[in-house]
Design a protein around this motif. Structure first.
Motif, PDB file in Angstrom:
ATOM      1  N   THR A  18      -3.123   8.627 -25.696  1.00 60.56           N
ATOM      2  CA  THR A  18      -3.741   8.081 -24.481  1.00 60.56           C
ATOM      3  C   THR A  18      -3.788   6.563 -24.604  1.00 60.56           C
ATOM      4  N   VAL A  19      -3.138   5.889 -23.662  1.00 58.80           N
ATOM      5  CA  VAL A  19      -3.047   4.425 -23.711  1.00 58.80           C
ATOM      6  C   VAL A  19      -3.923   3.743 -22.660  1.00 58.80           C
ATOM      7  N   LEU A  20      -4.454   4.536 -21.717  1.00 62.54           N
ATOM      8  CA  LEU A  20      -5.237   3.938 -20.643  1.00 62.54           C
ATOM      9  C   LEU A  20      -6.204   4.964 -20.083  1.00 62.54           C
ATOM     10  N   LYS A  21      -7.439   4.532 -19.811  1.00 56.17           N
ATOM     11  CA  LYS A  21      -8.442   5.366 -19.132  1.00 56.17           C
ATOM     12  C   LYS A  21      -9.154   4.453 -18.144  1.00 56.17           C
ATOM     13  N   GLU A  22      -9.059   4.772 -16.879  1.00 57.16           N
ATOM     14  CA  GLU A  22      -9.658   3.945 -15.827  1.00 57.16           C
ATOM     15  C   GLU A  22     -10.302   4.836 -14.768  1.00 57.16           C
ATOM     16  N   LYS A  23     -11.240   4.269 -14.031  1.00 57.59           N
ATOM     17  CA  LYS A  23     -11.830   4.930 -12.863  1.00 57.59           C
ATOM     18  C   LYS A  23     -10.897   4.699 -11.676  1.00 57.59           C
ATOM     19  N   SER A  24     -10.899   5.609 -10.733  1.00 55.26           N
ATOM     20  CA  SER A  24     -10.053   5.472  -9.538  1.00 55.26           C
ATOM     21  C   SER A  24     -10.786   4.656  -8.473  1.00 55.26           C
ATOM     22  N   LEU A  25     -11.036   3.392  -8.786  1.00 55.16           N
ATOM     23  CA  LEU A  25     -11.773   2.518  -7.875  1.00 55.16           C
ATOM     24  C   LEU A  25     -11.004   1.235  -7.583  1.00 55.16           C
ATOM     25  N   ILE A  26     -11.244   0.720  -6.391  1.00 51.58           N
ATOM     26  CA  ILE A  26     -10.719  -0.583  -5.990  1.00 51.58           C
ATOM     27  C   ILE A  26     -11.867  -1.355  -5.367  1.00 51.58           C
ATOM     28  N   ALA A  27     -12.024  -2.617  -5.781  1.00 50.79           N
ATOM     29  CA  ALA A  27     -13.018  -3.513  -5.174  1.00 50.79           C
ATOM     30  C   ALA A  27     -12.246  -4.541  -4.354  1.00 50.79           C
ATOM     31  N   TYR A  28     -12.692  -4.746  -3.128  1.00 47.79           N
ATOM     32  CA  TYR A  28     -12.022  -5.762  -2.310  1.00 47.79           C
ATOM     33  C   TYR A  28     -13.032  -6.506  -1.449  1.00 47.79           C
ATOM     34  N   ASN A  29     -12.620  -7.703  -1.035  1.00 50.81           N
ATOM     35  CA  ASN A  29     -13.431  -8.523  -0.163  1.00 50.81           C
ATOM     36  C   ASN A  29     -13.216  -8.010   1.254  1.00 50.81           C
ATOM     37  N   GLU A  30     -14.295  -7.551   1.876  1.00 48.53           N
ATOM     38  CA  GLU A  30     -14.183  -6.946   3.204  1.00 48.53           C
ATOM     39  C   GLU A  30     -13.749  -7.956   4.263  1.00 48.53           C
ATOM     40  N   THR A  31     -14.113  -9.209   4.089  1.00 52.40           N
ATOM     41  CA  THR A  31     -13.760 -10.243   5.057  1.00 52.40           C
ATOM     42  C   THR A  31     -12.278 -10.588   4.994  1.00 52.40           C
ATOM     43  N   SER A  32     -11.781 -10.861   3.792  1.00 50.85           N
ATOM     44  CA  SER A  32     -10.390 -11.290   3.640  1.00 50.85           C
ATOM     45  C   SER A  32      -9.426 -10.132   3.413  1.00 50.85           C
ATOM     46  N   GLY A  33      -9.945  -9.002   2.952  1.00 52.67           N
ATOM     47  CA  GLY A  33      -9.091  -7.872   2.622  1.00 52.67           C
ATOM     48  C   GLY A  33      -8.445  -7.998   1.254  1.00 52.67           C
ATOM     49  N   LYS A  34      -8.735  -9.067   0.536  1.00 49.27           N
ATOM     50  CA  LYS A  34      -8.123  -9.318  -0.771  1.00 49.27           C
ATOM     51  C   LYS A  34      -8.721  -8.367  -1.818  1.00 49.27           C
ATOM     52  N   ALA A  37     -10.501  -6.251  -7.770  1.00 44.63           N
ATOM     53  CA  ALA A  37     -10.443  -5.567  -9.060  1.00 44.63           C
ATOM     54  C   ALA A  37     -10.040  -4.111  -8.864  1.00 44.63           C
ATOM     55  N   TYR A  38      -9.499  -3.557  -9.944  1.00 43.15           N
ATOM     56  CA  TYR A  38      -9.111  -2.155  -9.979  1.00 43.15           C
ATOM     57  C   TYR A  38      -9.829  -1.467 -11.132  1.00 43.15           C
ATOM     58  N   GLY A  39      -9.927  -0.141 -11.045  1.00 42.12           N
ATOM     59  CA  GLY A  39     -10.373   0.669 -12.161  1.00 42.12           C
ATOM     60  C   GLY A  39     -11.753   0.364 -12.677  1.00 42.12           C
ATOM     61  N   ASN A  40     -11.853   0.277 -14.006  1.00 42.69           N
ATOM     62  CA  ASN A  40     -13.146   0.059 -14.653  1.00 42.69           C
ATOM     63  C   ASN A  40     -13.767  -1.273 -14.260  1.00 42.69           C
ATOM     64  N   GLU A  41     -12.922  -2.278 -14.044  1.00 43.36           N
ATOM     65  CA  GLU A  41     -13.449  -3.583 -13.617  1.00 43.36           C
ATOM     66  C   GLU A  41     -14.113  -3.471 -12.244  1.00 43.36           C
ATOM     67  N   ALA A  42     -13.532  -2.682 -11.355  1.00 38.57           N
ATOM     68  CA  ALA A  42     -14.142  -2.446 -10.043  1.00 38.57           C
ATOM     69  C   ALA A  42     -15.458  -1.686 -10.205  1.00 38.57           C
ATOM     70  N   ALA A  43     -15.512  -0.760 -11.164  1.00 43.04           N
ATOM     71  CA  ALA A  43     -16.753  -0.013 -11.426  1.00 43.04           C
ATOM     72  C   ALA A  43     -17.853  -0.956 -11.894  1.00 43.04           C
ATOM     73  N   HIS A  44     -17.496  -1.939 -12.722  1.00 38.28           N
ATOM     74  CA  HIS A  44     -18.483  -2.923 -13.173  1.00 38.28           C
ATOM     75  C   HIS A  44     -18.954  -3.796 -12.014  1.00 38.28           C
ATOM     76  N   MET A  45     -18.052  -4.113 -11.094  1.00 44.90           N
ATOM     77  CA  MET A  45     -18.430  -4.903  -9.920  1.00 44.90           C
ATOM     78  C   MET A  45     -19.409  -4.131  -9.040  1.00 44.90           C
ATOM     79  N   ALA A  46     -19.300  -2.812  -9.027  1.00 50.32           N
ATOM     80  CA  ALA A  46     -20.169  -1.973  -8.194  1.00 50.32           C
ATOM     81  C   ALA A  46     -21.629  -2.097  -8.616  1.00 50.32           C
ATOM     82  N   GLU A  47     -21.852  -2.491  -9.869  1.00 52.89           N
ATOM     83  CA  GLU A  47     -23.224  -2.633 -10.363  1.00 52.89           C
ATOM     84  C   GLU A  47     -23.942  -3.824  -9.724  1.00 52.89           C
TER      85      GLU A  47
END
Length: 189
Positions: A18-34, A37-47
Protein backbone atom coordinates in the motif's frame (compact mmCIF):
# COMPACT_ATOMS: atom_id res chain seq x y z
CA UNK A 1 -20.11 20.30 6.27
CA UNK A 2 -22.13 19.19 3.26
CA UNK A 3 -20.73 15.83 2.32
CA UNK A 4 -21.43 12.19 2.91
CA UNK A 5 -19.01 10.25 5.05
CA UNK A 6 -16.03 9.99 2.69
CA UNK A 7 -14.74 6.71 1.38
CA UNK A 8 -11.22 5.61 2.19
CA UNK A 9 -9.12 5.16 -0.94
CA UNK A 10 -6.06 2.94 -0.78
CA UNK A 11 -3.69 2.34 -3.65
CA UNK A 12 -1.66 -0.84 -3.62
CA UNK A 13 1.22 -1.44 -6.03
CA UNK A 14 2.22 -5.05 -6.58
CA UNK A 15 5.70 -5.55 -5.14
CA UNK A 16 5.52 -2.37 -3.02
CA UNK A 17 2.36 -2.83 -0.97
CA UNK A 18 0.00 0.00 0.00
CA UNK A 19 1.59 3.24 -1.19
CA UNK A 20 -1.27 5.68 -0.56
CA UNK A 21 -4.27 6.06 1.76
CA UNK A 22 -6.49 9.12 1.35
CA UNK A 23 -10.04 10.26 2.09
CA UNK A 24 -12.32 10.83 -0.91
CA UNK A 25 -12.61 14.57 -0.26
CA UNK A 26 -12.06 17.76 -2.21
CA UNK A 27 -11.90 21.24 -0.67
CA UNK A 28 -12.59 24.18 -2.94
CA UNK A 29 -13.25 27.89 -2.77
CA UNK A 30 -16.96 28.32 -3.44
CA UNK A 31 -16.50 31.83 -4.83
CA UNK A 32 -13.71 31.12 -7.32
CA UNK A 33 -14.31 27.41 -7.84
CA UNK A 34 -10.58 26.80 -7.34
CA UNK A 35 -9.67 23.45 -5.79
CA UNK A 36 -7.66 24.01 -2.61
CA UNK A 37 -6.92 20.47 -1.45
CA UNK A 38 -7.59 16.80 -2.04
CA UNK A 39 -7.82 13.77 0.21
CA UNK A 40 -6.49 13.90 3.74
CA UNK A 41 -5.45 17.54 3.34
CA UNK A 42 -9.06 18.41 2.50
CA UNK A 43 -10.16 16.45 5.60
CA UNK A 44 -7.82 18.59 7.72
CA UNK A 45 -9.27 21.74 6.15
CA UNK A 46 -12.76 20.55 7.16
CA UNK A 47 -11.74 20.95 10.80
CA UNK A 48 -11.37 24.75 10.38
CA UNK A 49 -13.79 25.43 7.57
CA UNK A 50 -14.72 28.98 6.58
CA UNK A 51 -17.79 30.23 4.75
CA UNK A 52 -16.00 30.38 1.40
CA UNK A 53 -14.58 26.84 1.56
CA UNK A 54 -16.74 23.89 0.64
CA UNK A 55 -15.78 20.26 1.26
CA UNK A 56 -17.30 17.55 -0.91
CA UNK A 57 -16.91 13.81 -1.35
CA UNK A 58 -17.35 12.85 -5.00
CA UNK A 59 -17.96 9.27 -3.85
CA UNK A 60 -21.02 8.17 -1.92
CA UNK A 61 -20.77 4.74 -0.29
CA UNK A 62 -17.99 3.81 -2.69
CA UNK A 63 -19.79 4.82 -5.88
CA UNK A 64 -19.40 7.93 -8.01
CA UNK A 65 -21.76 10.71 -6.87
CA UNK A 66 -20.06 13.61 -8.74
CA UNK A 67 -18.35 12.43 -11.93
CA UNK A 68 -16.22 15.50 -12.73
CA UNK A 69 -15.04 15.89 -9.14
CA UNK A 70 -14.25 12.15 -8.98
CA UNK A 71 -12.13 12.42 -12.13
CA UNK A 72 -10.17 15.29 -10.57
CA UNK A 73 -9.73 13.39 -7.30
CA UNK A 74 -8.51 10.21 -8.99
CA UNK A 75 -6.25 12.18 -11.36
CA UNK A 76 -4.62 13.72 -8.27
CA UNK A 77 -4.31 10.33 -6.53
CA UNK A 78 -2.89 8.53 -9.57
CA UNK A 79 -0.41 11.36 -10.24
CA UNK A 80 0.66 11.15 -6.60
CA UNK A 81 1.07 7.37 -6.91
CA UNK A 82 2.72 7.10 -10.31
CA UNK A 83 4.65 10.37 -10.31
CA UNK A 84 5.30 11.93 -13.70
CA UNK A 85 2.69 11.02 -16.31
CA UNK A 86 3.64 7.96 -18.26
CA UNK A 87 3.42 7.83 -22.04
CA UNK A 88 1.49 4.59 -21.81
CA UNK A 89 -1.52 4.42 -19.56
CA UNK A 90 -0.99 1.54 -17.12
CA UNK A 91 -3.86 -0.82 -16.38
CA UNK A 92 -5.49 -0.62 -12.96
CA UNK A 93 -7.89 -2.72 -10.95
CA UNK A 94 -10.39 -1.21 -8.56
CA UNK A 95 -12.03 -2.97 -5.63
CA UNK A 96 -15.50 -1.58 -4.98
CA UNK A 97 -18.22 -2.33 -2.41
CA UNK A 98 -20.12 -5.55 -3.04
CA UNK A 99 -23.51 -3.85 -3.33
CA UNK A 100 -22.49 -1.64 -6.27
CA UNK A 101 -24.76 -1.71 -9.34
CA UNK A 102 -23.62 -2.32 -12.92
CA UNK A 103 -24.12 1.38 -13.57
CA UNK A 104 -22.00 2.18 -10.54
CA UNK A 105 -19.24 -0.15 -11.76
CA UNK A 106 -19.30 1.53 -15.19
CA UNK A 107 -19.08 4.99 -13.60
CA UNK A 108 -16.04 3.96 -11.52
CA UNK A 109 -14.42 2.40 -14.58
CA UNK A 110 -15.02 5.52 -16.73
CA UNK A 111 -13.81 7.82 -13.94
CA UNK A 112 -10.51 5.97 -13.58
CA UNK A 113 -10.01 5.82 -17.33
CA UNK A 114 -10.53 9.59 -17.56
CA UNK A 115 -8.13 10.06 -14.63
CA UNK A 116 -5.30 8.37 -16.51
CA UNK A 117 -5.58 4.63 -16.07
CA UNK A 118 -5.42 2.39 -19.12
CA UNK A 119 -7.60 -0.69 -19.03
CA UNK A 120 -9.67 -0.63 -15.83
CA UNK A 121 -10.85 -3.86 -14.23
CA UNK A 122 -13.52 -3.72 -11.52
CA UNK A 123 -13.85 -6.26 -8.70
CA UNK A 124 -16.21 -6.57 -5.75
CA UNK A 125 -13.67 -8.76 -3.94
CA UNK A 126 -11.61 -7.29 -1.11
CA UNK A 127 -7.99 -6.69 -2.17
CA UNK A 128 -6.46 -9.63 -0.27
CA UNK A 129 -8.94 -12.05 -1.82
CA UNK A 130 -8.52 -10.52 -5.30
CA UNK A 131 -4.73 -10.90 -5.13
CA UNK A 132 -5.19 -14.60 -4.29
CA UNK A 133 -7.62 -15.05 -7.21
CA UNK A 134 -5.49 -13.36 -9.91
CA UNK A 135 -3.65 -16.55 -10.97
CA UNK A 136 -7.05 -18.06 -11.86
CA UNK A 137 -8.34 -14.98 -13.71
CA UNK A 138 -7.93 -13.86 -17.34
CA UNK A 139 -4.66 -12.56 -18.78
CA UNK A 140 -5.91 -8.95 -18.41
CA UNK A 141 -5.73 -9.32 -14.63
CA UNK A 142 -2.13 -10.60 -14.78
CA UNK A 143 -0.98 -7.28 -16.32
CA UNK A 144 -2.35 -5.18 -13.46
CA UNK A 145 0.18 -3.77 -10.97
CA UNK A 146 -1.96 -0.93 -9.54
CA UNK A 147 -4.93 -1.78 -7.34
CA UNK A 148 -7.28 0.93 -6.08
CA UNK A 149 -9.52 0.07 -3.14
CA UNK A 150 -12.61 2.15 -2.50
CA UNK A 151 -14.21 1.36 0.79
CA UNK A 152 -14.40 2.26 4.39
CA UNK A 153 -11.77 1.53 6.99
CA UNK A 154 -14.50 2.10 9.55
CA UNK A 155 -17.70 0.62 8.04
CA UNK A 156 -19.72 1.72 11.08
CA UNK A 157 -19.74 5.24 9.65
CA UNK A 158 -21.41 3.97 6.45
CA UNK A 159 -23.95 2.06 8.51
CA UNK A 160 -24.72 5.17 10.60
CA UNK A 161 -25.10 7.22 7.41
CA UNK A 162 -27.54 4.76 5.88
CA UNK A 163 -29.53 4.43 9.11
CA UNK A 164 -29.71 8.21 9.33
CA UNK A 165 -31.17 8.32 5.81
CA UNK A 166 -33.69 5.62 6.72
CA UNK A 167 -34.70 7.46 9.89
CA UNK A 168 -35.08 10.74 7.99
CA UNK A 169 -37.25 9.09 5.33
CA UNK A 170 -39.34 7.31 7.99
CA UNK A 171 -39.85 10.55 9.91
CA UNK A 172 -41.00 12.25 6.68
CA UNK A 173 -43.49 9.40 6.17
CA UNK A 174 -44.71 9.57 9.78
CA UNK A 175 -43.02 6.36 10.93
CA UNK A 176 -41.53 6.45 14.42
CA UNK A 177 -38.02 5.33 15.40
CA UNK A 178 -39.62 2.68 17.64
CA UNK A 179 -41.38 1.19 14.60
CA UNK A 180 -38.10 1.13 12.66
CA UNK A 181 -36.41 -0.77 15.49
CA UNK A 182 -39.29 -3.28 15.47
CA UNK A 183 -38.81 -3.85 11.73
CA UNK A 184 -35.10 -4.55 12.23
CA UNK A 185 -35.82 -6.92 15.09
CA UNK A 186 -38.34 -8.84 12.98
CA UNK A 187 -35.90 -9.04 10.07
CA UNK A 188 -33.08 -10.52 12.14
CA UNK A 189 -34.84 -13.04 14.38
Amino acid sequence: MNYFEPADISIYIQGKGTVLKEKSLIAYNETSGKILAYGNEAAHMAENITDSIKIISPLCRGTVADYMAAVKLFTFLLDKTWGKRLLRKPPAAVCVPGNITMTGKKAVEDTLYQAGAGKVLVSVLPLAQLLEEIPRLSADWHKVKTFICIGKDEPWNYIKEQLSEIASYAEHEGISAVDIVKVFQEMYR
